[in-house]
Every structure is written in C-alpha cells, then in structure tokens.
Design a protein around this motif. Sequence first.
Motif, PDB file in Angstrom:
ATOM      1  N   ILE A 192      28.312  37.810 -39.665  1.00 15.99           N
ATOM      2  CA  ILE A 192      26.986  37.303 -39.317  1.00 15.99           C
ATOM      3  C   ILE A 192      25.952  37.888 -40.288  1.00 15.99           C
ATOM      4  CG2 ILE A 192      25.268  37.078 -37.477  1.00 15.99           C
ATOM      5  CD1 ILE A 192      27.486  37.585 -35.465  1.00 15.99           C
ATOM      6  N   PRO A 193      25.673  37.194 -41.391  1.00 23.12           N
ATOM      7  CA  PRO A 193      24.622  37.681 -42.295  1.00 23.12           C
ATOM      8  C   PRO A 193      23.283  37.747 -41.559  1.00 23.12           C
ATOM      9  CG  PRO A 193      25.901  35.925 -43.304  1.00 23.12           C
ATOM     10  CD  PRO A 193      26.290  35.955 -41.872  1.00 23.12           C
ATOM     11  N   THR A 194      22.605  38.879 -41.673  1.00 24.47           N
ATOM     12  CA  THR A 194      21.354  39.093 -40.934  1.00 24.47           C
ATOM     13  C   THR A 194      20.281  39.646 -41.853  1.00 24.47           C
ATOM     14  OG1 THR A 194      22.568  39.521 -38.875  1.00 24.47           O
ATOM     15  CG2 THR A 194      20.285  40.282 -38.988  1.00 24.47           C
ATOM     16  N   LEU A 195      19.139  38.986 -41.841  1.00 26.44           N
ATOM     17  CA  LEU A 195      17.974  39.440 -42.583  1.00 26.44           C
ATOM     18  C   LEU A 195      17.014  40.092 -41.607  1.00 26.44           C
ATOM     19  CD1 LEU A 195      16.419  39.399 -45.332  1.00 26.44           C
ATOM     20  CD2 LEU A 195      15.340  37.275 -44.516  1.00 26.44           C
ATOM     21  N   ARG A 196      16.696  41.377 -41.841  1.00 25.06           N
ATOM     22  CA  ARG A 196      15.792  42.124 -40.962  1.00 25.06           C
ATOM     23  C   ARG A 196      14.523  42.492 -41.729  1.00 25.06           C
ATOM     24  NH1 ARG A 196      20.993  43.964 -39.490  1.00 25.06           N
ATOM     25  NH2 ARG A 196      21.432  43.646 -37.263  1.00 25.06           N
ATOM     26  N   TYR A 197      13.401  42.482 -41.017  1.00 27.12           N
ATOM     27  CA  TYR A 197      12.125  42.788 -41.656  1.00 27.12           C
ATOM     28  C   TYR A 197      11.194  43.374 -40.610  1.00 27.12           C
ATOM     29  CZ  TYR A 197      12.544  38.012 -40.008  1.00 27.12           C
ATOM     30  OH  TYR A 197      12.891  36.909 -39.276  1.00 27.12           O
ATOM     31  N   SER A 221      22.003  42.684 -43.973  1.00 24.67           N
ATOM     32  CA  SER A 221      23.183  43.310 -43.384  1.00 24.67           C
ATOM     33  C   SER A 221      24.287  42.275 -43.171  1.00 24.67           C
ATOM     34  CB  SER A 221      22.850  43.963 -42.036  1.00 24.67           C
ATOM     35  OG  SER A 221      21.810  44.910 -42.166  1.00 24.67           O
ATOM     36  N   PRO A 222      25.498  42.529 -43.662  1.00 33.26           N
ATOM     37  CA  PRO A 222      26.633  41.654 -43.363  1.00 33.26           C
ATOM     38  C   PRO A 222      27.287  42.081 -42.049  1.00 33.26           C
ATOM     39  CG  PRO A 222      27.284  43.288 -44.971  1.00 33.26           C
ATOM     40  CD  PRO A 222      25.838  43.563 -44.659  1.00 33.26           C
ATOM     41  N   ASP A 223      26.634  41.802 -40.930  1.00 34.67           N
ATOM     42  CA  ASP A 223      27.141  42.227 -39.623  1.00 34.67           C
ATOM     43  C   ASP A 223      28.492  41.569 -39.336  1.00 34.67           C
ATOM     44  OD1 ASP A 223      24.680  43.340 -39.600  1.00 34.67           O
ATOM     45  OD2 ASP A 223      23.902  42.214 -37.890  1.00 34.67           O
ATOM     46  N   TYR A 224      29.349  42.331 -38.647  1.00 33.29           N
ATOM     47  CA  TYR A 224      30.633  41.750 -38.215  1.00 33.29           C
ATOM     48  C   TYR A 224      30.861  42.076 -36.744  1.00 33.29           C
ATOM     49  CZ  TYR A 224      35.467  40.417 -37.728  1.00 33.29           C
ATOM     50  OH  TYR A 224      36.616  39.815 -37.294  1.00 33.29           O
ATOM     51  N   TYR A 225      31.205  41.043 -35.974  1.00 30.22           N
ATOM     52  CA  TYR A 225      31.506  41.173 -34.553  1.00 30.22           C
ATOM     53  C   TYR A 225      32.900  40.633 -34.273  1.00 30.22           C
ATOM     54  CZ  TYR A 225      26.578  42.039 -33.267  1.00 30.22           C
ATOM     55  OH  TYR A 225      25.330  42.566 -33.117  1.00 30.22           O
ATOM     56  N   TYR A 226      33.573  41.274 -33.333  1.00 31.80           N
ATOM     57  CA  TYR A 226      34.841  40.722 -32.841  1.00 31.80           C
ATOM     58  C   TYR A 226      34.903  40.920 -31.327  1.00 31.80           C
ATOM     59  CZ  TYR A 226      39.681  39.454 -32.190  1.00 31.80           C
ATOM     60  OH  TYR A 226      40.821  38.816 -31.764  1.00 31.80           O
ATOM     61  N   THR A 227      35.216  39.845 -30.613  1.00 31.22           N
ATOM     62  CA  THR A 227      35.322  39.890 -29.159  1.00 31.22           C
ATOM     63  C   THR A 227      36.750  39.589 -28.736  1.00 31.22           C
ATOM     64  OG1 THR A 227      33.032  39.202 -28.825  1.00 31.22           O
ATOM     65  CG2 THR A 227      34.540  38.871 -26.991  1.00 31.22           C
ATOM     66  N   TYR A 228      37.332  40.506 -27.991  1.00 25.94           N
ATOM     67  CA  TYR A 228      38.685  40.333 -27.449  1.00 25.94           C
ATOM     68  C   TYR A 228      38.569  39.983 -25.970  1.00 25.94           C
ATOM     69  CZ  TYR A 228      43.327  41.516 -25.717  1.00 25.94           C
ATOM     70  OH  TYR A 228      44.548  41.484 -25.096  1.00 25.94           O
ATOM     71  N   VAL A 229      39.061  38.816 -25.600  1.00 26.17           N
ATOM     72  CA  VAL A 229      38.986  38.335 -24.218  1.00 26.17           C
ATOM     73  C   VAL A 229      40.306  38.625 -23.511  1.00 26.17           C
ATOM     74  CG1 VAL A 229      38.639  36.326 -22.740  1.00 26.17           C
ATOM     75  CG2 VAL A 229      37.381  36.521 -24.892  1.00 26.17           C
ATOM     76  N   PHE A 230      40.222  39.220 -22.325  1.00 29.06           N
ATOM     77  CA  PHE A 230      41.436  39.496 -21.546  1.00 29.06           C
ATOM     78  C   PHE A 230      41.152  39.291 -20.063  1.00 29.06           C
ATOM     79  CE2 PHE A 230      39.046  43.376 -22.017  1.00 29.06           C
ATOM     80  CZ  PHE A 230      39.164  44.042 -20.808  1.00 29.06           C
ATOM     81  N   GLN A 231      42.172  38.964 -19.312  1.00 30.51           N
ATOM     82  CA  GLN A 231      42.052  38.711 -17.880  1.00 30.51           C
ATOM     83  C   GLN A 231      40.960  37.672 -17.577  1.00 30.51           C
ATOM     84  OE1 GLN A 231      44.125  39.968 -15.545  1.00 30.51           O
ATOM     85  NE2 GLN A 231      45.233  41.007 -17.182  1.00 30.51           N
ATOM     86  N   LYS A 232      40.815  36.713 -18.470  1.00 24.63           N
ATOM     87  CA  LYS A 232      39.895  35.579 -18.356  1.00 24.63           C
ATOM     88  C   LYS A 232      38.423  35.981 -18.345  1.00 24.63           C
ATOM     89  CE  LYS A 232      38.767  31.494 -15.588  1.00 24.63           C
ATOM     90  NZ  LYS A 232      39.085  30.722 -14.354  1.00 24.63           N
ATOM     91  N   ASN A 233      38.027  36.833 -17.406  1.00 21.16           N
ATOM     92  CA  ASN A 233      36.608  37.157 -17.247  1.00 21.16           C
ATOM     93  C   ASN A 233      36.164  38.412 -17.991  1.00 21.16           C
ATOM     94  OD1 ASN A 233      37.538  35.832 -14.420  1.00 21.16           O
ATOM     95  ND2 ASN A 233      35.431  35.260 -14.879  1.00 21.16           N
TER      96      ASN A 233
END
Length: 337
Positions: A192-197, A221-233
């Motif tokens: 997620i490229p992010t420009l902050r000011y 900032s070249p932000d990086y996110y990863y979401t691991y989904v488990f047990q559905k909710n």
Amino acid sequence: MALKNSIFLICLFCFTSGVVCQKVRNNDSTAIRSFVDKILLKVNVDTQTESYSVKSENSSDFRLETNNQLELSLSLDYDFIGVSIGFSPKFLPGNNENELKGESTYQDFSFRFFIGQWTQTLQYKNVKSFYVENTEDFIPSWIKGQDPYIQFPDFETIFWGGATSFVLNPNFSLRNVVYNTEWQLKSAGSLIPTLRYGYTNLILESDDSNSFEKSFDISLSPDYYYTYVFQKNWFASLFLSPGLGIRFSTAEEEGVDAPEKKTSWPISFDGGLQLGYSSSKIIFGGNFNFETTWYTSDNTTNITNNSLYAKVYVGYRFDAPRIVKKIVHPRKKKRGS
C-alpha cells in the motif's frame, strides 16, 4: 525547486501506480464483505502517548512525555466517510498524576474518505504540557513517586496533516484492519503506497522568552499489510511501514531577529500486530503498534520521536436511519420509483 521536484515525483509515482492497478484489477466478491450500508460505532482505548527524545553529545538524553497514560477515542463510519474524536479523560487510570507530572491535555480529530481502493485521511491533533521522564539524570536527589518531575506546562504541539493511500491488491481490505468497516473473508496481503504530509507547530512559553518551531513534513512509505483469516470470524494482521521523507523547519525565539531554517531527512519505521473478531454486527480486537521517527537537527543533536502502544476496541454495526441515507445520498431514489 528541489521541493517542487520531490512532490512532483511522489505524486507521479502514486498516480501511475493507481492507473496500472486499476487496469489489472479483478474483484473477487467472496474475499471481502462490505458494510457501506451500515453505520459503525466504535470505542477505542489505547496507551499511545506523545514522547520526544533529544540527544546531544555534551549532555544527558532529554526525554519528554505527557501525563496521559490512556486515551479514549470514539468513531463513526458510514458509507465512504468516517470521523473520530480522541481525548484523554481523567477518569481513566494513569491520567491523574497532576501533582507529580503536571496536567496534560490531548485532543485528536480525524476524518477519512474511501473511494474505491483509495483512502484519504485528514487529522488535527493538539497536545500540551510535558514532563521530563528522566528527571533523575538532572536532579540526583530526586525520589521517584515522591518528588515532582521537571515540567514544561506550556510546551505545546499542534499538528495538521493527512495521508493518501492506494491498496494495490483489490482482494485485500485495509478498511477491515484499520477502520473495521469491511469484513475480510479470505487471507490476503497487499503493498500500500502511502503519501504522508503534515504541518507541526511546537510552542514553548516561559517567563524568560517564548520559542517556536514550525515544520512541514512529507514522506513516502511502501506500507505492507497481511491479514490471516481463521475460524471464519477471527483474523490476525501484521503491518510494516518503513518511510523516508523531507522536513523543512523554521525555529524562532523572541528577541532574535533572524529565524533559524533547516532541512532534514527523517527516517521512520512503524509496524504492528492485530488480533480481531468480525461479524455482521459486532467487532472487537486488540493491537500492538510501534512508531519511530529520527532525524539529525544539527551536527551534534539527534531527535527521536517514539511511540509504543497497545489498543483495544469494540464496535457495533446497525442500519442507517433514513435521514442519514438522504443526507449522504440525496439523489438516490427507491427501487421502482
């Protein structure tokens, strides 16, 4: 000229990234569930505090903190817009040691807008009254818990700023992780490229003289996110955000005719881990985050702004009243009309 060229290159990078990703976008409706038709009310309690560390070759580290151990924020999101209000009430534990640390004040207002894979945030923050956390380095006879800290009750920081982000992977929901207005159904990650000011005004008033420092910051900032989904909710999410920017600052002091102007290159590294629960109506979870920014003010002084904090949140989704729908979508007609 250098500032204009830097801003132009950063904006060009973000624009071309968005154009390229829009062309290859392939939505998967089973990866994300949207709740744009619902209102989300959320309460956050976190331990985030403002702190500054000034390091010099000729003296001890000077660590400044505020007398706000816990902060409370209330947020409301609906459709493409959201708003949050943050403050530090005295009824929360750790916020009322005024005799030893002084009486600090904290206010935080933020707005956010969502357009497709773009996210735009705007923020205003005001913090006043700091104390020297390492007072014992300057007063050898000082006793912790008994003697008051060295205090700067008129040291105030005012911040106006924002951030523009673009999610490269359309099957990843930034809104699920940060704002909880969507539900990530399948594990995914995204750059997620992010420009902050932002514009910051530091004010230090004293009996002898008043001093001010005004600075404008811009960073990518070249932000990086990863979401691991488990047990559905349930989900666990990790993010990392290294950043490089440029800061233009001007320091002024009463009685001094010529202000001191400086240009520095701040380096930042942020990150965090979140564990959360999401459903069609109820959300809750917790975060552990860190934020670090450091830069050189002159040949002998390094300044670091650190923030290490945890957060817990709980929220509830419900149908928007008709009056709200009409305000947000005044031209939208009912089916069959």
